[in-house]
Design an enzyme around this catalytic site. Structure first.
Site, PDB file in Angstrom:
ATOM      1  N   ARG A 148      -8.366   2.490  -6.488  1.00 35.58           N
ATOM      2  CA  ARG A 148      -7.761   1.232  -5.756  1.00 35.58           C
ATOM      3  C   ARG A 148      -8.893   0.663  -4.736  1.00 35.58           C
ATOM      4  O   ARG A 148      -9.294  -0.419  -4.603  1.00 35.58           O
ATOM      5  CB  ARG A 148      -6.455   1.234  -5.313  1.00 35.58           C
ATOM      6  CG  ARG A 148      -5.874  -0.067  -4.990  1.00 35.58           C
ATOM      7  CD  ARG A 148      -4.389   0.071  -4.618  1.00 35.58           C
ATOM      8  NE  ARG A 148      -4.258   0.957  -3.483  1.00 35.58           N
ATOM      9  CZ  ARG A 148      -3.004   1.162  -2.882  1.00 35.58           C
ATOM     10  NH1 ARG A 148      -1.948   0.179  -3.367  1.00 35.58           N
ATOM     11  NH2 ARG A 148      -2.791   1.827  -1.830  1.00 35.58           N
TER      12      ARG A 148
ATOM     13  N   PHE B 141      -6.808   4.037   1.130  1.00 35.92           N
ATOM     14  CA  PHE B 141      -7.727   2.756   1.757  1.00 35.92           C
ATOM     15  C   PHE B 141      -6.858   1.865   2.527  1.00 35.92           C
ATOM     16  O   PHE B 141      -7.379   1.833   3.616  1.00 35.92           O
ATOM     17  CB  PHE B 141      -8.315   2.214   0.368  1.00 35.92           C
ATOM     18  CG  PHE B 141      -8.956   0.985   0.807  1.00 35.92           C
ATOM     19  CD1 PHE B 141     -10.141   0.891   1.341  1.00 35.92           C
ATOM     20  CD2 PHE B 141      -8.093  -0.311   0.569  1.00 35.92           C
ATOM     21  CE1 PHE B 141     -10.903  -0.276   1.301  1.00 35.92           C
ATOM     22  CE2 PHE B 141      -8.779  -1.413   0.883  1.00 35.92           C
ATOM     23  CZ  PHE B 141     -10.104  -1.434   1.371  1.00 35.92           C
ATOM     24  N   ASP B 142      -5.826   1.535   2.023  1.00 31.04           N
ATOM     25  CA  ASP B 142      -4.887   0.685   2.894  1.00 31.04           C
ATOM     26  C   ASP B 142      -4.646   1.028   4.451  1.00 31.04           C
ATOM     27  O   ASP B 142      -4.769   0.512   5.194  1.00 31.04           O
ATOM     28  CB  ASP B 142      -3.468   0.549   2.092  1.00 31.04           C
ATOM     29  CG  ASP B 142      -3.646   0.018   0.724  1.00 31.04           C
ATOM     30  OD1 ASP B 142      -4.500   0.661   0.024  1.00 31.04           O
ATOM     31  OD2 ASP B 142      -2.857  -1.127   0.230  1.00 31.04           O
ATOM     32  N   THR B 143      -4.172   2.504   4.395  1.00 33.24           N
ATOM     33  CA  THR B 143      -3.824   3.070   5.604  1.00 33.24           C
ATOM     34  C   THR B 143      -4.818   3.215   6.679  1.00 33.24           C
ATOM     35  O   THR B 143      -5.020   2.788   7.677  1.00 33.24           O
ATOM     36  CB  THR B 143      -3.196   4.331   5.293  1.00 33.24           C
ATOM     37  OG1 THR B 143      -2.086   4.332   4.837  1.00 33.24           O
ATOM     38  CG2 THR B 143      -2.928   4.780   6.794  1.00 33.24           C
TER      39      THR B 143
ATOM     40  N   LYS C 192      -1.525  -7.370   0.690  1.00 34.09           N
ATOM     41  CA  LYS C 192      -1.917  -7.864   1.929  1.00 34.09           C
ATOM     42  C   LYS C 192      -3.216  -8.813   1.845  1.00 34.09           C
ATOM     43  O   LYS C 192      -3.706  -8.985   0.765  1.00 34.09           O
ATOM     44  CB  LYS C 192      -2.912  -6.370   2.343  1.00 34.09           C
ATOM     45  CG  LYS C 192      -1.926  -5.203   2.507  1.00 34.09           C
ATOM     46  CD  LYS C 192      -2.703  -3.783   2.635  1.00 34.09           C
ATOM     47  CE  LYS C 192      -1.714  -2.870   3.210  1.00 34.09           C
ATOM     48  NZ  LYS C 192      -0.890  -2.302   2.120  1.00 34.09           N
TER      49      LYS C 192
END
Length: 409
Positions: free
Chosen positions: A88, A198-200, A177
């Site tokens: 992702r 990745f998001d974190t 997001k």
């Protein structure tokens, strides 16, 4: 890595970049893709912004890529980015880095998040008020429907982030997001993870750089067909947290450069928050104090108390300044290093005056003492010196210039 971009047909191409680029990363989503894209298109047409939908296919082995290309061929506001590797984070990096839109959005293909949250998500970014925006399932006014297992795991993960990486955002992994394109250009090269962490990582680095993260309470319904391997993902997240925490501790991420390039953060925001700096400073101080005690006792066997104190304090002061420069205040490289060490020695001189005065007072009151008694009293005196050293380092030695100024630490 091979990447293919299928753009809208040229005769329908917009004359200017869109305000929004909605990226939907997919892997083997032939069942949900077409209906989800049509639902998103319908909602976007109710908003007053030029838009594009980007389907980011990462190594699908079913008909997902074929269906995505059919959608791109059918609708002039849909394009496809095709990658031959899963992940992702990898898909978002590629789609966002290739986009010319003002605001880049990411949402899961299952549309678990109510699309009515899209306008509140992007509005602060389009106005320039915020740098990133996230949907939060854990906000007080959010409404979520999901099983107890996923609820517990999500809350435990976010509590762990707060405790270890000092994150202040409430929900790291909600698939909803947005980020301004200029912010993405600065942050994406710094993000190592290509999968679920990745998001974190993106949010933690942004927050540490002093950027503004806007949170939107969302209505969210769990997808019962989710194929995420929770155990494998949790293990990867823990590894990512360890790697990111160590990189931040060692000052390997150029947070100040990001803040100054975007002109968003104050010197305090870019330089690190007071609480975190105090923790790292305290650890280094404890190690320095222990080293000072060992050196003092060893040197006391061959020289008098004043000389042993001066030499032990000088040696530990040099190492202490270097360690705080790198770990507490995140500065690397030779720039201003000599000046900062000289300033540190001035602080050392003040500390030497305090501890030497303590020794003189001990001699005046009780004569020569045992080295272990001396080191205990001197350690207590060093507590005052430690507070003085931290204030001097933060406000003088390692003070960073305000964003937009020409000077650099």
């Amino acid at each position: 890595m091979t990447t293919t971009v299928v753009a809208p047909r040229a005769k329908h191409a917009p004359s200017r970049p869109p305000a929004l680029d909605i990226v939907i990363p997919v892997h083997n989503e032939e069942k949900a893709l077409v209906s989800s894209v049509q639902t998103v298109r319908s909602h976007l047409h109710t908003l007053p912004f030029e838009h594009r939908i980007t389907i980011a296919d990462n190594a699908s082995t079913d008909r997902t890529r074929q269906l995505a290309q059919q959608l791109a061929d059918r609708f002039d506001d849909v394009r496809v980015v095709c990658l031959d590797q899963k992940g992702r984070g990898r898909a978002l990096k590629r789609a966002w880095s290739q986009s010319d839109a003002e605001v880049l959005v990411y949402m899961d293909v299952d549309l678990s998040t109510d699309l009515n949250a899209l306008l509140p998500l992007v509005a602060p970014l389009l106005s320039g008020h915020s740098d990133l925006a996230i949907g939060s399932r854990l906000a007080r006014t959010s409404r979520t429907v999901r099983g107890p297992r996923r609820e517990v795991i999500s809350r435990a993960y976010n509590l762990l982030l707060h405790g270890t990486l000092r994150a202040r955002f409430s929900d790291a992994q909600c698939g909803f997001k947005a980020i301004r394109r200029d912010v993405a250009q600065q942050l994406l090269p710094l993000i190592q993870d290509d999968e679920w962490f990745f998001d974190t990582e993106l949010l933690v680095v942004a927050e540490r750089a002093g950027l503004r993260i806007h949170e939107v309470p969302v209505d969210w319904v769990d997808d019962p067909d989710s194929r995420v391997d929770i155990v494998r993902t949790a293990a990867a997240d823990l590894r990512g947290m360890g790697r990111l925490g160590w990189a931040l501790l060692r000052g390997r991420i150029p947070l100040t450069d990001v803040a100054q390039a975007l002109g968003r953060a104050s010197s305090a925001g870019a330089g690190g928050r007071l609480g975190g700096q105090m923790i790292v400073f305290a650890v280094i101080g404890a190690l320095s104090t222990a080293a000072y005690g060992v050196l003092y006792v060893a040197l006391r066997t061959v020289m008098d108390a004043f000389a042993a104190n001066a030499l032990a304090l000088a040696l530990t002061a040099v190492v202490n300044t270097a360690a705080n420069r790198r770990f507490t205040f995140g500065l690397r490289g030779p720039e201003n290093h000599l000046r900062q060490q000289l300033q540190g020695l001035l602080v050392f001189a003040a500390g030497l005056a305090v501890t030497s005065g303590t020794l003189w007072l001990m001699r005046a009151v009780g004569g020569d003492g045992h080295p272990l008694v001396e080191v205990a009293v001197l350690t207590a005196a060093n507590l005052l010196v430690t507070v003085m050293r931290f204030v001097a380092m933060r406000m003088w030695i390692f003070r960073r210039p305000a964003a937009g100024s020409s000077g650099r630490s």
